[in-house]
Every structure is written in structure tokens, then in C-alpha cells.
Design an enzyme around this catalytic site. Structure first.
Site, PDB file in Angstrom:
ATOM      1  CD  GLU A 121      -7.031   2.782   6.715  1.00  5.00           C
ATOM      2  OE1 GLU A 121      -5.932   2.263   6.966  1.00  5.00           O
ATOM      3  OE2 GLU A 121      -7.797   2.355   5.828  1.00  5.00           O
ATOM      4  NE  ARG A 144      -4.166   0.198   1.762  1.00  5.68           N
ATOM      5  CZ  ARG A 144      -5.270   0.604   1.143  1.00  5.68           C
ATOM      6  NH1 ARG A 144      -5.394   1.870   0.774  1.00  5.68           N
ATOM      7  NH2 ARG A 144      -6.242  -0.232   0.871  1.00  5.68           N
TER       8      ARG A 144
END
Length: 776
Positions: A723, A321
Site C-alpha cells: 500500500e 486509519r
């Protein structure tokens, strides 16, 4: 209160700013966490004995005195594990208790189960452990030199980045060290296990991942999954720290309960929790960019290296990621992203809000500031020139960005926060003040929403309707304070068009909704909200079919409304319809299932569509630094964030503000310090500094973007909010960099690493003064 914008839909529940379902209980102290549950008779308390070495062979482990200590019922070590001695989520490389070798300071060696916690703690201190020390790799540099990795380096490419950089009119290169971060949840790791009949176990665990907890407990104890029920009503915070690492302690408690036949509880105190559990990964980011006279990128190359710890945990996905987000919101015309995943003799680092994305974004944001300084341009102009939707739409991993709104967000925020006027004010201030310097930066966030492990993008829910019209809701997500339960309840109430207080939110349990994914990747509302909506749809379809038969009315003329169920020309109360359906033997219970569509990814080539959509935001942060001490403060923040059509603007505003403050702490005060022996020196609030109420900016202006709407078919066109807001705090780091650069008249780029502690800022100031003097 933050400006969350007007509700986007008139509805009894959805899009309304409704309080968190446990808000009053949180404030009053009535919210029950695992350590608040009544302690059953015969409860055993557990304490874990830890390794004192970063890397060593265990020459001798003598637990005889521990077993003989007052109040001790049993002592557990590797030989006592009846199944597989492995609590790892994926790679099979993390034992519950080590067998012959320890690999980090704080690694659990054994566990003591005693009548009281003080007795367990006192007994554990009697263990005799002798070690033969082995070489310990504690840093990224040491692991890189030794070639210690958890997997081979990975490379993602778009075109020929090196050729593009070489051919560009201008080029720059730099590097940046980015520290880790402790989760510092209010509730530490805790689990309570009660044994039942036939070897069954009921496990209360403060975990984001009930199903994985169930699976791993069964694996370590040699049980089938159906013998273990895991229950979670709420957590006192998680932030990723309870996605995998909570499982270790639940498994230890389950082992004690199985061995003794008595209930067992484990509760880590803060010092032990910080020493024994993983953090946000520390990274080093090296970057190269080629660009033209307008600051537009021609090519970019990034080399990322992370300290993963002694085992893989989730580091493979986290580092992937980081690669996905090395572009942040900017179109890289040609790109090369290399990622090194290094194995060290430190605690295994793990998931943390952003899951590698924040570390990946830091390099490109530093590059944007450096380009602007080289060209004498405003950094905002350089950023806007390179945004997706302006400069292109193709990501380095092959996904086309079709929902780019970063330019609109930044343009609107630039106006509403008076960015240009304030830049002039900051420049004038800095010209007149030799010791205090101000900085200002406006940065974007583009964050991909979906689990990058495709099989995790699924969820289930269970909905019961009772004959009094009340509704029982259960789903596979877990509540850690983020408001997931209230959002899903809003979805259910809205679908039935009943008051929200008709919906009962129940604890997450693996025997109600099986095979769930962790509540992570910001996907809790997306997945579980849609699963619950599908369950409601199944019940409504049955009720409509019944009403159509019962009242000889076409189904198309039957509608659920806030006033009741309209059946042709008549209006019937929801409860009355439900009661009649029950007597007609119509099922009033349904499971719902959802899987995210249209996503795919080939990890071998690092190409595909890993994300269903992107969440966006922008933040402008203003700071002041003291060039004599390095002390600093964030004085004002302006945020404009895209939540799509927000399910709950009040809850989302809280997530945005909280995420920003947590990100600010990561980049300014939260410094993890390990000594030369691998011991964590910052293992308590006395030495590890999270932001306090006094660190909140005096001016904090937050707005949810009123024009936001998800172009993909998410639940009520909302967007994930968990997030992405954390990365808005990168604007603070860029503003601090701007303030330090002003010391040298913006002639040289500061060499400032994260977190930007007073010591680092002071060192960077002195370095800028020296280098700027050399440029005169």
C-alpha cells in the site's frame, strides 16, 4: 528496469530479484482464473437483478415472468435465504437481498440461475418492480445535514490544538474535496460453487478473504463452517475490492448451488461490477494549522468526513486509519483529528489500497504547500522541518515513532533527483511561458503496518516435505498479482537451503489453513512469511534431532547449507536426510503460526501502539499544465522507497511503480460521477479513465533504498510494500497545485480538489488569476 539496488544477502532465494511465479503464464494467457476453469456438467449461470432506485420501498416485486422464462432453473430472493439474510462483515446491516426496502442504485434484488448467461440476463429483464420512492442522501453534505451516520463521530487528540493554533505566530485554514476511486481490477467479481455430499460446498472465489467468505456463506445458508471449503489460486487484481465485497456474489452462487444441487457460477460484467460494488471512500478534509516563521507546526486540527454508503462494510476501520494518517510523516506538536462517518444511499464503499490512509494524508500535504506559499519558502524545506525524527516522535494516537527515516530518504532523493536545480529551471520556464506551466513537488510517505483490528494480525501456514526432497507450501494469504506466493516460497526455500524450484506453491484453501485474515493491510508477506518460516523451523528441528541421534552428533554441529546438510564432518544431501528420517518415522509435515507482537490499541481513547512499524518513501514529481485547457501531464517521477531488506527487489519494484501509477490515476483522471438519481454515470472504460501506458511519465526513476532495514523482527527484516507506494502519488497533486499557483506568481493558494481533472485545473487557474489580480 528500475534500480533496485544490490542484493543485501547472499542466499539462494531471499533478497534476490526473482520473477513472479506466474509471470510467464500471465503474459502468455496460460494463468487460469476462475472463469478459465473447465465448466462442470449441469453448470448454472447467474445474473443479478438490480434496484433502479437509490432509496425506496418495494411496493411490488413480481418474478413470475422471470421464473417462466426459457432456460431458467430457479430464481432467488430474500425469502429463499435459509440462514441469516446478511452478508456484512461486521455490523449485520447488509442483506444478501433486500426485504422491503432498497438503499442504493444497483443493489441486488434477486438472482436468476439459468442454463446460459444470456438466458439468465434476458429473464432478469422480465421482472416487474414497483417502488415508492423515499428521500435519498447521495452526498457528504446531504448526509451531514440529515445527521445520517454509520457511527458517532470520533476524535483523536494530542494536547490542546486550538490553543496552540491561536498562540502561533501564523495560522491558516482550508478545505479539500477528495474523490473516490474504482478498483478496476482486470478480473471482475466471480465465483464458482460445486455442491458435494451431505450439503458440503466447494467454492472457488476471486476473494482476498477466503475465511470470511467461508463464514458468511455458512451463515447465510444455515451451515457449519466445516461444510464450506473456499479455494483461491489467484486473482486478477483485488486492491481491497475483494476483501469483503466478493463475498456477496460467492454467497449468491452458493445459495443457487444449494437450492438446485447443481454447480453454479456468477461472473459480473464490467458495467454491473462498477455499479454494484464499493469504491474508495470520497472524503472532505478541513484543516487548520498554526506555525512559526520557519514553517514549523505548533498545532494542527483536521475535520474529516467520508461518504460511506448504505452500510458500514469496513468504513469504521477505514475512517480510523484516515485519522491515524492525518499526520503523514509530520510531527504534530498538538493535534485534534475529528472524523465523521456518513451513511448515504450509494453503494457501500469499501477497502482500497491504503485503506483510508491516502485520504487522511491529503489535508496535511495541502497545509504544507499553503504554509510554504504564505512564508515564501520552498515547500520541501517546510516539509523537512516538520518530519518525525526532526520535530519530534509522538503521534496523535500515542505511539512513539522509533524508526523515522523520512528525513534521510528525502535528503537523499533531493540530491539524486537534483531537486534544487530543477526548481530553478521550472521557475525560469514559467517566467518565459505564459500558457504552459510546470510544477515540481517532493513529498514523503509514512504508513503504519498492521491491521488496526488487533485480532487480524495472525496467520497460519502448512508445509509438507516429501521423501524425494520436494516441498509443498500452503498459507493463508491470497495471490492477487502482488507476488505474495513467490515471496513466501523464497522464505521456505531459503530456510531449508534448497533450490526455489523444490517448493510447490499451492492454492489457498480454508481446509488446509483455517481461520485466516484477509490478505490486506500490506501484511501478507509479514504474516504468512513468518508463519511459513515457523512451520519450516518445526520440521528442521525434528530433522536435526533425528540426525543428532542417528549420527551421534551434537545438534549444534548440524546445519542446513546450499551444498547439503552438514552433520559434523560429513555432508549429506537434503533428500537423503529426509528419506532416512521418513524410515525412522519422523514427521515431515508441520503447521506454522505467527501473530504480530507488541501491538495494542484502545479505541475508546484512540491511544496505543496500533502499528508494529512504519514504511517510508519519498517521491519527486514534475508536471506540466495547459492553462488554456486544463490538460496536464506528469513528465518525470523520481522515487526512493524503503522496503527494509527487500525479500524480492524485482517484485517490490513492480509494486512501487504500480502503486504510484494507481495513486496518480486516483488524483488526476479517475473521476466517479453519480447523477441526481444516484446512478453511477462513469461505469465503464468509456467514461471512467484509469491511467494507460501513455500516461506513464517519460522519465520514471525508481530506487529501493539500499540502507533500508526493518528495526523490528519481521521476516528477514523486510518491510511491507503493497500500500505505501500509492501515497507517493500525492507528490503529483502537490506538483499540479504548484503549477497552478505559478499562474498567479505564487501569491495565492489554488483551490484545487481531487481528482485534478482538466476541468478542475482550468477552473483553479481562472480562480488563481482572479484572486492574484486582486492581490496586486
Amino acid at each position: 528496469m528500475p534500480d533496485t539496488g544490490a542484493p543485501l544477502k547472499l542466499s539462494p532465494s531471499v533478497h534476490a530479484p526473482i520473477a513472479h511465479d506466474s509471470a510467464e503464464k500471465h503474459v502468455s494467457g496460460e494463468a487460469r482464473y476462475i472463469d478459465d476453469l473447465p465448466e462442470p456438467a449441469g453448470l448454472l449461470h447467474l445474473h443479478v437483478g438490480q434496484s433502479a432506485r437509490a432509496h425506496a420501498r418495494i411496493r411490488r416485486l413480481d418474478l413470475s415472468a422471470v421464473r417462466a422464462a426459457p432456460g431458467v432453473v430457479c430464481v432467488l430472493a430474500a425469502a429463499d435465504v435459509p440462514g441469516r439474510n446478511d452478508i456484512s462483515p461486521i455490523m449485520g446491516d447488509d442483506p444478501m437481498f433486500p426485504e422491503g426496502e432498497v438503499r442504493f442504485v444497483g443493489q441486488p434484488l434477486f438472482a436468476v440461475a439459468a442454463e446460459t448467461l444470456p438466458k439468465a440476463r434476458a429473464a432478469a429483464a422480465l421482472a416487474v418492480v414497483e417502488y415508492d420512492d423515499l428521500p435519498a442522501l447521495l452526498t457528504i453534505a446531504a448526509a451531514r445535514e440529515a445527521g445520517a451516520v454509520i457511527e458517532d463521530s470520533q476524535t483523536m487528540r494530542l494536547g490542546d490544538a486550538q490553543a496552540a493554533i491561536a498562540a502561533a505566530p501564523h495560522s491558516l485554514a482550508g478545505q479539500l474535496a477528495i474523490g473516490g476511486q474504482d478498483h478496476f481490477y482486470l478480473e471482475g467479481q466471480v465465483a464458482l460453487v460445486i455442491p458435494g455430499e451431505d450439503g458440503d460446498l466447494h467454492v472457488w472465489s476471486s476473494t482476498q478473504n477466503p475465511t470470511e467468505t467461508q463464514h458468511i456463506i455458512a451463515r447465510t445458508l444455515g451451515l457449519r463452517d466445516n461444510a464450506v471449503v473456499v479455494e483461491v489460486r489467484r486473482m486478477g487484481g483485488g486492491f481491497g475490492g475483494k476483501e469483503t465485497q466478493s463475498i456477496h456474489y460467492a454467497a449468491i452462487a452458493a445459495l443457487a448451488a444449494t437450492k438446485t444441487g447443481r454447480p453454479a457460477k456468477i461472473r459480473l460484467d464490467r458495467d454491473d461490477d462498477m455499479a454494484m460494488t464499493g469504491k474508495r471512500h470520497a472524503f472532505e478534509s478541513r484543516w487548520q494549522v498554526g506555525f512559526d516563521d520557519d514553517g514549523k507546526l505548533r498545532g494542527a486540527a483536521f475535520e474529516l468526513a467520508s461518504r460511506c454508503g448504505h452500510s458500514a462494510d469496513l468504513s469504521i476501520a477505514i475512517n480510523d486509519r484516515a485519522m491515524f494518517h492525518a499526520d503523514n510523516a509530520y510531527c504534530l506538536q498538538a493535534a485534534e483529528i475529528v472524523s465523521h462517518r456518513l451513511r448515504t444511499n450509494t453503494v457501500s464503499d469499501t477497502a482500497f489500497r491504503g485503506f483510508g490512509g491516502p485520504q487522511g494524508m491529503m489535508g496535511i500535504e495541502r497545509a504544507m504547500d499553503a504554509i510554504a506559499l504564505r512564508l515564501g519558502k520552498d515547500p520541501l524545506d517546510v516539509r523537512k522541518a516538520n518530519l518525525y525524527g526532526v520535530s519530534g516522535d509522538r503521534t496523535p494516537y500515542g505511539q512513539t515513532v522509533t524508526d523515522a527515516v523520512a528525513f534521510e530518504l528525502m535528503d537523499e532523493l533531493e540530491r539524486t533527483c537534483d531537486y534544487r536545480g530543477r526548481r530553478a529551471v521550472v521557475a525560469a520556464w514559467n517566467a518565459e511561458h505564459p500558457w504552459l506551466k510546470r510544477g515540481l513537488a517532493l513529498t514523503p510517505v509514512k504508513f503504519g503496518i498492521s491491521f488496526t483490528a488487533n485480532h487480524l494480525n495472525q496467520a497460519g501456514a502448512l508445509v509438507h516435505v516429501y521423501t524425494d526432497g520436494s516441498i509443498h507450501l500452503n498459507h493463508g494469504g491470497t495471490e492477487m498479482g502482488q507476488g505474495l506466493n513467490i515471496k513466501v516460497a523464497q522464505v521456505v526455500a531459503d530456510a531449508f537451503h534448497v533450490p526455489l524450484d523444490s517448493v510447490k506453491i499451492s492454492a489457498t484453501r480454508t481446509d488446509k489453513v483455517p481461520n485466516t485474515s484477509a490478505t490486506a493491510a500490506s501484511s501478507g508477506s509479514d504474516l504468512n512469511g513468518m508463519a511459513a518460516a515457523n512451520a519450516v523451523r518445526a520440521i528442521k528441528d525434528r530433522l536435526i534431532a533425528f540426525a543428532s541421534r542417528e549420527f551421534d552428533t551434537p545438534a549444534i554441529l548440524i546445519d542446513f547449507t546450499p551444498a547439503g546438510v552438514r552433520i559434523g564432518d560429513q555432508l549429506m544431501g537434503f533428500t537423503e536426510l529426509v528419506r532416512r528420517a521418513y524410515f525412522a518415522r519422523v514427521s515431515l509435515s508441520a503447521t506454522g503460526y505467527y501473530r504480530t507482537p507488541e501491538i495494542h490499541y484502545d479505541r475508546a481513547t484512540h491511544q496505543g501502539r496500533p502499528f508494529y512499524y512504519f514504511a517510508y518513501g519519498a517521491a519527486a514529481s514534475e508536471v506540466v499544465i495547459d492553462t488554456l485547457t486544463g490538460e496536464n501531464r506528469v513528465t518525470r517521477v523520481d522515487i526512493l522507497h524503503d522496503a527494509g531488506r527487500s525479500l524480492n527487489p524485482a517484485v517490490d519494484a513492480g509494486q512501487i511503480e504500480g502503486g504510484f501509477i494507481q495513486g496518480m490515476g486516483w488524483l488526476t483522471t479517475e473521476e466517479l460521477v453519480f447523477d441526481d438519481a444516484g446512478r453511477l454515470a462513469t461505469h465503464a472504460p468509456s467514461t471512467y479513465k484509469i491511467p494507460t501506458a501513455g500516461d506513464r511519465p517519460d522519465a520514471f526513476n525508481l530506487a529501493i533504498w539500499q540502507r533500508g532495514e526493518n528495526r523490528e523482527a519481521t521476516i528477514h527484516r523486510s518491510k511491507a510494500v503493497g500500500e505505501p507506494p500509492l501515497m507517493l502519488a500525492i507528490s503529483v497533486f502537490s506538483a499540479l497545485t504548484d503549477a497552478v499557483a505559478s499562474v498567479g506568481g505564487h501569491r495565492v493558494m489554488p483551490d484545487l480538489d481531487a481528482p485534478a481533472t482538466p476541468e478542475r485545473i482550468l477552473a483553479a487557474v481562472e480562480d488563481v488569476r482572479r484572486r492574484a489580480g486582486d492581490h496586486v
